[in-house]
Write a protein that holds these residues in place. Sequence first.
Motif, PDB file in Angstrom:
ATOM      1  N   SER A 177      -5.955 -14.486   1.214  1.00 53.36           N
ATOM      2  CA  SER A 177      -5.174 -13.925   0.433  1.00 53.36           C
ATOM      3  C   SER A 177      -4.748 -12.222   1.138  1.00 53.36           C
ATOM      4  CB  SER A 177      -6.011 -13.690  -0.614  1.00 53.36           C
ATOM      5  OG  SER A 177      -4.783 -12.277  -1.228  1.00 53.36           O
ATOM      6  N   LEU A 178      -3.883 -12.072   1.376  1.00 52.72           N
ATOM      7  CA  LEU A 178      -3.018 -10.938   2.152  1.00 52.72           C
ATOM      8  C   LEU A 178      -3.626  -9.232   1.659  1.00 52.72           C
ATOM      9  CD1 LEU A 178      -0.758 -12.162   4.760  1.00 52.72           C
ATOM     10  CD2 LEU A 178      -2.983 -11.838   5.034  1.00 52.72           C
ATOM     11  N   PHE A 179      -3.853  -9.649  -0.413  1.00 48.71           N
ATOM     12  CA  PHE A 179      -3.564  -8.664  -0.686  1.00 48.71           C
ATOM     13  C   PHE A 179      -5.030  -7.816  -0.881  1.00 48.71           C
ATOM     14  CE2 PHE A 179      -4.442  -6.782  -4.906  1.00 48.71           C
ATOM     15  CZ  PHE A 179      -3.185  -6.188  -5.110  1.00 48.71           C
ATOM     16  N   ASP A 180      -5.047  -6.910  -0.520  1.00 46.04           N
ATOM     17  CA  ASP A 180      -6.246  -5.899  -1.353  1.00 46.04           C
ATOM     18  C   ASP A 180      -6.596  -5.407   0.414  1.00 46.04           C
ATOM     19  OD1 ASP A 180      -7.111  -3.201  -1.796  1.00 46.04           O
ATOM     20  OD2 ASP A 180      -8.708  -4.637  -2.761  1.00 46.04           O
ATOM     21  N   THR A 181      -5.896  -6.000   1.762  1.00 42.75           N
ATOM     22  CA  THR A 181      -6.974  -6.182   2.996  1.00 42.75           C
ATOM     23  C   THR A 181      -6.398  -5.253   3.839  1.00 42.75           C
ATOM     24  OG1 THR A 181      -5.781  -8.292   3.098  1.00 42.75           O
ATOM     25  CG2 THR A 181      -7.221  -8.681   2.390  1.00 42.75           C
ATOM     26  N   ARG A 182      -7.054  -4.578   5.015  1.00 44.14           N
ATOM     27  CA  ARG A 182      -6.296  -3.696   6.037  1.00 44.14           C
ATOM     28  C   ARG A 182      -5.608  -4.746   6.812  1.00 44.14           C
ATOM     29  NH1 ARG A 182     -12.099  -1.147   8.019  1.00 44.14           N
ATOM     30  NH2 ARG A 182     -12.264   0.536   6.629  1.00 44.14           N
ATOM     31  N   PHE A 183      -6.259  -6.395   7.161  1.00 44.77           N
ATOM     32  CA  PHE A 183      -5.289  -7.377   7.828  1.00 44.77           C
ATOM     33  C   PHE A 183      -3.584  -6.999   7.355  1.00 44.77           C
ATOM     34  CE2 PHE A 183      -3.240 -11.490   9.222  1.00 44.77           C
ATOM     35  CZ  PHE A 183      -3.459 -11.326  10.594  1.00 44.77           C
ATOM     36  N   GLY A 184      -3.590  -7.451   5.206  1.00 42.22           N
ATOM     37  CA  GLY A 184      -1.826  -7.612   5.209  1.00 42.22           C
ATOM     38  C   GLY A 184      -1.274  -6.157   5.353  1.00 42.22           C
ATOM     39  N   LEU A 185      -2.018  -5.365   4.992  1.00 39.77           N
ATOM     40  CA  LEU A 185      -1.278  -3.403   5.599  1.00 39.77           C
ATOM     41  C   LEU A 185      -0.767  -3.721   7.227  1.00 39.77           C
ATOM     42  CD1 LEU A 185       0.231  -1.598   2.963  1.00 39.77           C
ATOM     43  CD2 LEU A 185      -1.851  -0.343   3.564  1.00 39.77           C
ATOM     44  N   ILE A 186      -1.459  -3.435   7.528  1.00 41.44           N
ATOM     45  CA  ILE A 186      -1.305  -3.589   9.113  1.00 41.44           C
ATOM     46  C   ILE A 186      -0.443  -4.739   9.695  1.00 41.44           C
ATOM     47  CG2 ILE A 186      -1.822  -4.360  11.448  1.00 41.44           C
ATOM     48  CD1 ILE A 186      -4.890  -3.244  10.674  1.00 41.44           C
ATOM     49  N   ALA A 187      -0.320  -5.665   8.636  1.00 42.16           N
ATOM     50  CA  ALA A 187       0.791  -6.804   9.728  1.00 42.16           C
ATOM     51  C   ALA A 187       1.903  -6.391   8.989  1.00 42.16           C
ATOM     52  CB  ALA A 187       0.867  -8.189   9.007  1.00 42.16           C
ATOM     53  N   LEU A 188       2.085  -5.811   7.960  1.00 39.06           N
ATOM     54  CA  LEU A 188       3.243  -5.404   7.390  1.00 39.06           C
ATOM     55  C   LEU A 188       4.101  -4.242   7.993  1.00 39.06           C
ATOM     56  CD1 LEU A 188       5.241  -5.709   5.102  1.00 39.06           C
ATOM     57  CD2 LEU A 188       4.055  -4.305   3.379  1.00 39.06           C
ATOM     58  N   TYR A 189       2.732  -3.037   8.501  1.00 37.10           N
ATOM     59  CA  TYR A 189       3.141  -1.885   9.076  1.00 37.10           C
ATOM     60  C   TYR A 189       3.988  -2.082  10.532  1.00 37.10           C
ATOM     61  CZ  TYR A 189       1.574   1.209   5.292  1.00 37.10           C
ATOM     62  OH  TYR A 189       0.940   1.868   4.430  1.00 37.10           O
ATOM     63  N   VAL A 190       2.838  -3.506  10.846  1.00 37.02           N
ATOM     64  CA  VAL A 190       3.663  -4.228  12.645  1.00 37.02           C
ATOM     65  C   VAL A 190       5.371  -4.004  12.181  1.00 37.02           C
ATOM     66  CG1 VAL A 190       3.794  -5.439  14.235  1.00 37.02           C
ATOM     67  CG2 VAL A 190       1.699  -3.658  13.021  1.00 37.02           C
ATOM     68  N   THR A 191       5.657  -5.046  11.526  1.00 34.68           N
ATOM     69  CA  THR A 191       7.155  -5.439  10.891  1.00 34.68           C
ATOM     70  C   THR A 191       7.866  -4.162  10.091  1.00 34.68           C
ATOM     71  OG1 THR A 191       5.959  -7.850   9.938  1.00 34.68           O
ATOM     72  CG2 THR A 191       7.903  -7.084   9.641  1.00 34.68           C
ATOM     73  N   VAL A 192       7.451  -3.465   9.790  1.00 40.80           N
ATOM     74  CA  VAL A 192       8.549  -2.245   9.326  1.00 40.80           C
ATOM     75  C   VAL A 192       8.560  -1.499  10.921  1.00 40.80           C
ATOM     76  CG1 VAL A 192       8.074  -2.399   6.763  1.00 40.80           C
ATOM     77  CG2 VAL A 192       7.273  -0.418   8.328  1.00 40.80           C
ATOM     78  N   SER A 193       7.767  -1.103  11.794  1.00 42.98           N
ATOM     79  CA  SER A 193       7.425  -0.365  12.576  1.00 42.98           C
ATOM     80  C   SER A 193       8.298  -0.722  13.689  1.00 42.98           C
ATOM     81  CB  SER A 193       6.703   0.144  12.970  1.00 42.98           C
ATOM     82  OG  SER A 193       5.561   0.649  11.894  1.00 42.98           O
ATOM     83  N   LEU A 194       8.181  -2.410  14.196  1.00 39.43           N
ATOM     84  CA  LEU A 194       8.950  -2.888  15.337  1.00 39.43           C
ATOM     85  C   LEU A 194      10.339  -1.849  15.525  1.00 39.43           C
ATOM     86  CD1 LEU A 194       7.465  -4.748  17.358  1.00 39.43           C
ATOM     87  CD2 LEU A 194       8.311  -6.216  15.890  1.00 39.43           C
ATOM     88  N   PRO A 195      11.508  -1.938  14.362  1.00 32.87           N
ATOM     89  CA  PRO A 195      13.134  -1.355  14.120  1.00 32.87           C
ATOM     90  C   PRO A 195      12.658  -0.666  15.283  1.00 32.87           C
ATOM     91  CG  PRO A 195      12.757  -3.111  12.686  1.00 32.87           C
ATOM     92  CD  PRO A 195      10.765  -3.292  13.578  1.00 32.87           C
ATOM     93  N   PHE A 196      12.494   0.671  14.585  1.00 30.88           N
ATOM     94  CA  PHE A 196      11.872   1.863  15.114  1.00 30.88           C
ATOM     95  C   PHE A 196      11.007   1.077  16.951  1.00 30.88           C
ATOM     96  CE2 PHE A 196      12.104   3.665  11.832  1.00 30.88           C
ATOM     97  CZ  PHE A 196      13.092   4.113  11.471  1.00 30.88           C
ATOM     98  N   VAL A 197      10.400   1.292  17.135  1.00 26.13           N
ATOM     99  CA  VAL A 197      10.184   1.066  18.740  1.00 26.13           C
ATOM    100  C   VAL A 197      10.631   0.339  19.571  1.00 26.13           C
ATOM    101  CG1 VAL A 197       8.289   0.054  19.934  1.00 26.13           C
ATOM    102  CG2 VAL A 197       7.681   0.743  17.188  1.00 26.13           C
TER     103      VAL A 197
END
Length: 320
Positions: A177-197
């Motif tokens: 499960s990715l819920f309530d994990t650091r890895f899950g939030l990191i993966a999501l933040y990478v996805t939403v940050s990538l277009p800006f980068v």
Amino acid sequence: MSDDIYKPSAEATAERHRTGIDTRAIGRHVVLIAWTLLVMFPIYWMLQTSFKDSGEWVTWPPHWVPHDPTLRNYGQIFTIDVQQAGVAREATEQPFSVWAPLGDSLIICTSASLIALFMGTFLSYAISRFNVGGKRFRHSVLMIRMIPPIVIAIPLLMYYAVLIPYASETVLGTRISLFDTRFGLIALYVTVSLPFVIWMMLSFIDEVPYTLEHAARMMGASRMYTLRKIVLPLVASGMVVTFLFIFILNWAEFLLALTLTHPKVETLPVLLNKFQSASEGRLYGPQAAIGTIITIPVVVLGMLIQKHLVKGFSFGMMRR
């Protein structure tokens, strides 16, 4: 374009020679000072509220300076148990450490920003040099950021908490499960940050003359060697600017962190929302203290890389 528009009028020049005062310069400075005060006022109000006692939080007329400055709010954020939201402060004596949310925020935001910067830089190079995706791809890449976070929050919650555990248990025989994990939030933040980068790094990589790479290739250098030794050093300041920008975005993100984490992982913006009591309502003093703590890393990081920021923001302007 003619430079006449930048020259002062004859009347202004005559007035300056007569009085010895440049009124236009004074006017510009007055406007800049007023704008600076307007922008800095919320930060000042947060900072001085963090040193106020509870009796001064919502007084009218407001106290522009704390009458009796105290460090109680900063001490309180280490002693209050914010999981007991709604209970009076006097009844919450269990210790609580703000370092756990601070550590989660630093690890998640730093990791996500670095990964997104690394991936986005190479993707930007491919788009700039090989026209990957076609001419319109560089514009359509920002479409991901046009989606409001509230639209994807609930589907992501179902995906993280239900679909991934079910699929992993069915296929692998173990529940992941990715819920309530650091890895899950990191993966999501990478996805939403990538277009800006990608969008920001494209502007920097496009400024690097291709003739430099062509000369290196003619001398026998490989594509990766050319990228590592020629392109990346020239756009290093742009990478620093991009990292700071997406780090601030991830550092201040609230909705997705609130939806996809609880109670093992908690970021500072989520913690900031929890300080309240049944007797006093919102605890503005502790909230201001946490807000100050949230602001400090961004300010310190900006000061440390100030030289790169100036160079990055002005990249390519002299050549133009």
